[in-house]
Design a protein around this motif. Structure first.
Motif, PDB file in Angstrom:
ATOM      1  N   SER A 101       0.713  -1.393  -0.077  1.00  0.00           N
ATOM      2  CA  SER A 101       0.082   0.039  -0.089  1.00  0.00           C
ATOM      3  C   SER A 101       0.931   1.367   0.046  1.00  0.00           C
ATOM      4  CB  SER A 101      -1.050  -0.038   1.037  1.00  0.00           C
ATOM      5  OG  SER A 101      -0.185   0.037   2.349  1.00  0.00           O
ATOM      6  N   VAL A 102       2.191   1.124   0.170  1.00  0.00           N
ATOM      7  CA  VAL A 102       3.001   2.354   0.139  1.00  0.00           C
ATOM      8  C   VAL A 102       4.288   1.924  -0.977  1.00  0.00           C
ATOM      9  CG1 VAL A 102       2.551   2.901   2.463  1.00  0.00           C
ATOM     10  CG2 VAL A 102       4.498   1.316   1.879  1.00  0.00           C
ATOM     11  N   SER A 103       4.938   3.025  -1.059  1.00  0.00           N
ATOM     12  CA  SER A 103       6.253   2.753  -2.124  1.00  0.00           C
ATOM     13  C   SER A 103       7.076   1.608  -1.560  1.00  0.00           C
ATOM     14  CB  SER A 103       7.023   4.043  -2.209  1.00  0.00           C
ATOM     15  OG  SER A 103       8.206   3.843  -2.713  1.00  0.00           O
ATOM     16  N   PHE A 104       7.692   0.823  -2.657  1.00  0.00           N
ATOM     17  CA  PHE A 104       8.217  -0.394  -1.986  1.00  0.00           C
ATOM     18  C   PHE A 104       9.457  -0.818  -2.830  1.00  0.00           C
ATOM     19  CE2 PHE A 104       4.882  -1.816  -4.562  1.00  0.00           C
ATOM     20  CZ  PHE A 104       5.563  -3.018  -5.245  1.00  0.00           C
ATOM     21  N   TYR A 105      10.150  -1.755  -2.572  1.00  0.00           N
ATOM     22  CA  TYR A 105      11.394  -1.961  -3.277  1.00  0.00           C
ATOM     23  C   TYR A 105      11.398  -3.697  -3.368  1.00  0.00           C
ATOM     24  CZ  TYR A 105      16.350  -2.682  -4.490  1.00  0.00           C
ATOM     25  OH  TYR A 105      17.784  -2.890  -5.164  1.00  0.00           O
ATOM     26  N   ILE A 106      11.461  -4.197  -4.521  1.00  0.00           N
ATOM     27  CA  ILE A 106      11.492  -5.785  -4.619  1.00  0.00           C
ATOM     28  C   ILE A 106      13.006  -6.068  -4.991  1.00  0.00           C
ATOM     29  CG2 ILE A 106      10.792  -7.723  -6.055  1.00  0.00           C
ATOM     30  CD1 ILE A 106       8.415  -5.865  -7.147  1.00  0.00           C
ATOM     31  N   ARG A 107      13.705  -7.334  -4.105  1.00  0.00           N
ATOM     32  CA  ARG A 107      14.918  -7.703  -4.402  1.00  0.00           C
ATOM     33  C   ARG A 107      14.603  -9.263  -4.925  1.00  0.00           C
ATOM     34  NH1 ARG A 107      19.626  -6.766  -2.624  1.00  0.00           N
ATOM     35  NH2 ARG A 107      19.364  -4.937  -3.973  1.00  0.00           N
TER      36      ARG A 107
END
Length: 304
Positions: A93-99
């Protein structure tokens, strides 16, 4: 403290993040035989049931290519479909980062890439601004960027980040925010985890691939955006002294996006940064899907 997304993709299934654990004997942990990706996602500001990923296809292709250095055949399509399912599972639901990460997953101590099991996992975390949007100060690192004759720099290999880590900590502990690494020929290469650009007389200059840089996806995006804005971009070797007399210097990367540099060593850079700011504004608009000319760079995922 990071807020990790609740689910990870691990050993070919989705599990709670806290349950995605590897053994202390995992091969990649000892030898750096992994390759990583990283991409940002945001909830669509205009559609609460949609997540936007920036240049998903390019990120998946780069990780697939990096995996080849590990003798691991994993398709970009496999990576992409897993990331899409990962986003749908987590519903951020918020800005995020995928690794996403590929690695030698066998348990053992022999350094090798043949006859050894490989695997692939994905996790994510909430991520707002990676660095101060006001800009960062940089020092010239005493550590040099690796050379492609002894390290596969065309891949985003985890072992490479020991140099980045040494350079970053050296910078922080000596009173700066970020490090700039030179290559073995004494030319500017990149920052600890970002590509670098300088502006002089209305033109942008940046080190080319032959300067042992990472083939950055944000770098490619910035160069194309600048060209569309009518700003000439030249790839060429950059001397250290050019950093101190540049009209503008900025860094770019997936986490940091477009980041101005305010000071390098004891040289303060001009506060007026018209080209950097124009690129930052344009890049933000593109990632939020507000620019119709770049909609093919933004991958929407419905989470209904």
């Amino acid at each position: 403290m990071y807020n990790f997304l609740p689910f990870a993709f691990f050993e070919d299934k989705f599990v709670p993040f806290a349950e995605a654990k590897i053994s202390i004997a995992t091969h990649a942990l000892h030898y750096g035989t992994g390759a990583l990706g990283g991409l940002r996602g945001i909830p669509n500001p205009e559609n609460s049931n949609q997540i936007l990923l920036f240049r998903l296809d390019r990120h998946c292709q780069r990780l697939s290519t990096s995996a080849k250095f590990l003798h691991y055949d994993i398709s970009a399509e496999k990576i992409q479909s897993t990331i899409i399912d990962f986003v749908k599972k987590n519903r951020p639901s918020v800005s995020f980062y995928i690794r996403p990460f590929v690695y030698t997953s066998d348990l053992g101590i022999a350094p090798r890439l043949h006859n050894i099991q490989k695997d692939f996992f994905v996790y994510g975390l909430e991520l707002g601004e990676y660095s101060s949007p006001e800009g960062v100060t940089c020092r010239i690192s005493s550590w040099y960027r690796q050379n492609d004759v002894s390290f596969p720099l065309r891949g985003k290999i985890s072992a490479a980040y020991i140099t980045s880590s040494l350079a970053k900590t050296e910078a922080i502990e000596s009173g700066f925010d970020e490090a700039i690494l030179m290559n073995s020929q004494g030319k500017v290469s990149e920052a600890s985890g970002m590509n670098i650009f300088i502006v002089r007389n209305g033109q942008i200059f940046t080190p080319g691939f032959e300067q042992d840089i990472l083939e950055g996806i944000t770098r490619d995006s910035v160069m194309r955006i600048a060209g569309d804005l009518g700003v000439k971009v030249v790839e060429r070797p950059i001397d250290k002294s050019e950093l101190f007399i540049a009209d503008e210097v900025f860094l770019c990367g997936t986490a940091a996006k477009v980041l101005p540099v305010t000071r390098i060593e004891n040289f303060s850079l001009p506060e007026n940064r018209p080209i950097t700011e124009k690129l930052r504004e344009k890049f933000t608009a593109i990632t939020e899907n507000r620019d119709r000319n770049y909609q093919d760079w933004v991958f929407p995922i419905s989470i209904d």
